[in-house]
Write a protein that holds these residues in place. Structure first.
Motif, short mmCIF file in Angstrom:
data_model
loop_
_atom_site.label_atom_id
_atom_site.label_comp_id
_atom_site.label_asym_id
_atom_site.label_seq_id
_atom_site.Cartn_x
_atom_site.Cartn_y
_atom_site.Cartn_z
N ILE A 125 0.89 -1.09 0.17
CA ILE A 125 -0.16 0.08 0.18
C ILE A 125 0.85 1.09 -0.11
CG2 ILE A 125 -1.86 1.16 1.32
CD1 ILE A 125 -2.66 -1.77 0.44
N ASP A 126 1.10 1.88 -1.36
CA ASP A 126 1.85 3.04 -1.35
C ASP A 126 1.19 4.24 -1.19
OD1 ASP A 126 3.95 4.73 -1.94
OD2 ASP A 126 4.41 3.72 -3.82
N GLU A 127 1.20 4.73 -0.02
CA GLU A 127 0.66 6.09 0.10
C GLU A 127 1.50 7.16 0.09
OE1 GLU A 127 -0.53 5.67 4.28
OE2 GLU A 127 -2.54 4.66 3.79
N ASP A 128 2.74 6.97 -0.15
CA ASP A 128 3.87 8.08 -0.41
C ASP A 128 3.91 8.32 -1.85
OD1 ASP A 128 6.10 9.77 0.29
OD2 ASP A 128 7.59 8.18 -0.11
N GLY A 129 4.00 7.35 -2.85
CA GLY A 129 3.83 7.51 -4.40
C GLY A 129 5.42 8.54 -4.55
N SER A 130 6.27 8.24 -4.16
CA SER A 130 7.61 8.90 -4.43
C SER A 130 8.51 7.94 -5.25
CB SER A 130 8.20 9.42 -3.13
OG SER A 130 8.71 8.14 -2.19
N SER A 131 9.55 8.53 -5.62
CA SER A 131 10.38 7.57 -6.46
C SER A 131 11.11 6.52 -5.59
CB SER A 131 11.44 8.62 -6.89
OG SER A 131 12.14 9.09 -6.15
N LEU A 132 11.22 7.00 -4.37
CA LEU A 132 11.47 6.02 -3.33
C LEU A 132 10.85 4.61 -3.16
CD1 LEU A 132 13.91 4.65 -1.50
CD2 LEU A 132 13.08 6.19 0.35
N ASP B 287 -1.49 -6.74 -6.64
CA ASP B 287 -1.58 -5.42 -7.03
C ASP B 287 -3.14 -4.96 -6.67
OD1 ASP B 287 0.97 -5.04 -7.67
OD2 ASP B 287 0.64 -5.75 -9.76
N GLU B 288 -3.86 -5.81 -6.19
CA GLU B 288 -5.45 -5.72 -6.17
C GLU B 288 -5.48 -4.66 -5.19
OE1 GLU B 288 -9.13 -8.38 -5.27
OE2 GLU B 288 -7.34 -9.35 -6.23
N PRO B 289 -5.24 -4.78 -3.76
CA PRO B 289 -5.95 -3.86 -2.79
C PRO B 289 -5.10 -2.35 -3.08
CG PRO B 289 -4.17 -5.21 -1.64
CD PRO B 289 -4.26 -5.66 -3.14
N THR B 290 -5.89 -1.14 -2.76
CA THR B 290 -5.45 0.14 -2.71
C THR B 290 -5.27 0.63 -1.33
OG1 THR B 290 -7.45 0.61 -3.50
CG2 THR B 290 -5.98 0.38 -5.19
N THR B 291 -6.28 0.23 -0.48
CA THR B 291 -6.02 0.54 0.65
C THR B 291 -5.83 -0.28 1.87
OG1 THR B 291 -8.36 0.14 1.42
CG2 THR B 291 -8.00 2.20 0.50
#
Lengths: 367, 246
Positions: free
Chosen positions: A52-59, A77-81
């Protein structure tokens, strides 16, 4: 001497005339060595990870792609939260969840950096714990690379685990020496015990008991063929391990054979003692099974002794296979020498004396 | 050396509360064919096992070939042959391999084994069966072979526990010819049987009932003593009072 020779000749004639035994002696080690190392594996693969990528940064994207590239993981890849991921975790669709919090990259250099959150499903304890461990290692390596690229000083020391002696952490390499021991326990223990009790059931032992043959001579004649068979079985197993798994002992073959001889001597003596004390095959088999299960589960064959409770660890001191397993693994994987292992050899020697004395005492020609 | 090859006094064997053999005493002379009779469960096999050094007596004393049954069992074993009730040669070995095994155990040299085996096989008309597995022989042949193996080392005494049980009359006859031959050669024969015609062949006969020896004499005198026509009748008179059934 001639008595002994004639009795051994008789044992070999009987073994080779048996329609089943000679085949067993060859097929059994080959089969065990070909099949068992693959199935008795505790390597954890296909750990299903949800990120769960809440950052969305390059790192954070870099962490994700590194995890995707690692051989142990399959990415879900299914869950987003985080909530959706937890639901999947409960359904066992996902084994481990990694939550990369917002502003993770930005706060890397601050005094109070964000923390990554890993949740694992530990119903399958091994998969849960190993899975999250692998994940920590993977992320750790990504982060340290990132930091050195950014010329940052590392804020924390990442653990670097280096597995020596079995560098790829290949579970098969750990199991192969142990499987050789399993073979010996089964072949030397069972066969020598059953061989004697069959003579009891057929009444032939009485015909022997009424002759002047010494009881040591008789027992020795029973044991020697199984020593030779045991050495043969181990040799076959080592050849298979070499050809199929490219695993050869790092230490000396001499040490391996010495330990093997001691172990077979002791263990077949144990089998003979059990046979002497029982009246029929059923009794012998059940008693042998009882001990063999204890030996297999408690002597470090499948699970490490050091992770057993203390009382169990103390108990393993009286189990002969424990010493043999230590020797085999150490010599095979580390190349440990005799001097470092002498107390294990000594322990095996004590068991040889103990069990064979027991075998000789319990064999009674006159009741 | 005394004339008695077996001498037993008050020999007793108890298994827990059960007295299998109750204070039996008798002597067997050198070269005799001694018939050891009794109903099933009378204690014959137990008594014989004590004499062969397979079982320790609970009390009493005895010597076999001059050695004490209590302390010198292993010495006794050098000088006796034994053929148990149950066939107990190795079924998965050939006739020759069985002979070689037991001859070797008794310390016969290779040449001597070869010689005696050839003699024995000749006598039994077995020469063609030398390499046959013993397990595939008919029972009568097995019993004859057992006897040959039990006497391969020319023992002073040979103990035969129901050697002719389940054997046909012709083979039985042949078997007794072998016994006589061995007795002529100076071997003492100690034999148990349930066939009363065989009892008539013995030099002397003892009859055990309920763990005790109730009668012991030559067949002729036993018949006289019990005013009986045959050994069969003698046996019935004695065994009628037995408390132990089968």
């Amino acid at each position: 001497m001639r008595q002994l020779f004639i009795l051994i000749q008789k044992e070999f004639t009987q073994i080779f005339r048996n329609p089943f035994l000679p085949k067993l002696i060859i097929v059994f080690p080959v089969m065990v060595m070909l099949v068992m190392p693959w199935v008795t594996t505790m390597d954890v693969r296909n750990v299903s990870v949800a990120i769960i990528d809440e950052d969305g940064s390059s790192l954070s994207r870099r962490i994700t792609s590194d995890i995707r590239a690692a051989e142990y993981f399959t990415l879900n890849d299914e869950p987003t939260t985080h909530g959706e991921a937890m639901a999947l975790l409960e359904d066992c669709e996902v084994d481990v969840i990694l939550l990369i919090p917002k502003d993770f990259e930005r706060d890397m250099t601050s005094i109070d950096p964000q923390k990554l959150d890993i949740s694992a499903n530990a119903v399958n304890a091994t998969k849960g714990s190993l899975g999250s461990q692998y994940l920590v290692q993977t992320i750790g390596s990504t982060l340290s690379k990132y930091m050195s690229e950014q010329c940052m000083q590392q804020t924390s020391d990442f653990v670097v685990v280096q597995n020596r002696y079995n560098p790829t952490l290949n579970y098969r390499h750990l199991m192969i020496p142990a499987l050789m021991i399993m073979l010996l326990i089964l072949i030397c223990g069972f066969l020598s015990a059953v061989n004697i009790v069959i003579e009891k059931e057929n009444g032939t032992i009485e015909q022997i008991n009424v002759t002047p043959v010494g009881r040591f001579t008789f027992i020795l004649a029973k044991l020697i063929p199984f020593w030779l068979i045991g050495l043969f079985v181990v040799s076959v197993a080592m050849v298979v391990a070499w050809i199929v798994y490219d695993l050869t002992p790092i230490g000396s073959l001499g040490n391996i054979y010495l330990a093997t001889i001691l172990f077979i001597l002791g263990f077949s003596g144990f089998g003979v003692a059990v046979a002497n004390l029982s009246n029929n095959i059923q009794q012998t088999m059940f008693v042998m099974f009882f001990f063999i299960i204890i030996f297999m589960l408690l002597s470090g064959l499948l699970t490490p002794i050091s992770s057993m409770p203390e009382w169990a660890q103390n108990f393993t001191i009286i189990l002969p296979p424990r010493y043999y397993i230590e020797i085999m693994r150490a010599v095979y994987l580390k190349g440990t020498t005799f001097v470092e292992l002498w107390h294990n050899f000594a322990a095996l020697g004590i068991f040889v004396i103990l069990f064979n004395t027991l075998a000789a005492i319990t064999y009674k020609k006159q009741a | 050396m005394s004339d008695y090859i077996i001498s037993v006094k008050e020999l007793t064997k108890c298994f827990g509360d059960f007295t299998a053999v109750n204070r039996i005493s008798f002597d067997v002379q050198r070269g005799e064919i001694f018939g050891f009779l009794g109903a099933n469960g009378a204690g014959k096999t137990t008594a014989m096992r004590m004499l062969c050094g397979l079982s320790y007596p609970t009390s009493g004393s005895g010597t076999v070939a001059g050695w004490d049954v209590m302390r010198e069992g292993e010495q006794i074993k050098r000088h006796i042959g034994y053929m148990s009730q149950k066939f107990s040669l190795y079924n998965d070995l050939t006739v020759w391999e069985n002979i070689r095994l037991f001859a070797g155990i008794y310390g016969l040299s290779k040449a001597e084994t070869e010689k005696r085996a050839a003699e024995a096989l000749e006598r039994l008309n077995f020469s063609s069966e030398r390499n046959t597995l013993v397990g595939s022989l008919p029972l009568g042949w097995k019993q004859k072979l057992s006897f040959a193996v039990a006497t391969i080392h020319r023992p002073k005494v040979v103990f035969l526990d129901e050697p002719t049980g389940g054997v046909d009359p012709i083979t039985r006859r042949q078997f007794w010819e072998m016994i006589y031959e061995a007795a002529d050669g100076g071997t003492t024969i100690f034999v148990t049987t349930h066939y009363m015609d065989e009892a008539e062949y013995c030099s002397r006969v003892s009859i055990m009932v309920d763990g005790e020896v109730r009668a012991l004499d030559t067949p002729a005198r036993l018949k006289e003593q019990f005013a009986a026509e045959s050994m069969d009748e003698v046996f019935r008179i004695l065994a009628r009072g037995a408390k132990r059934g089968e």
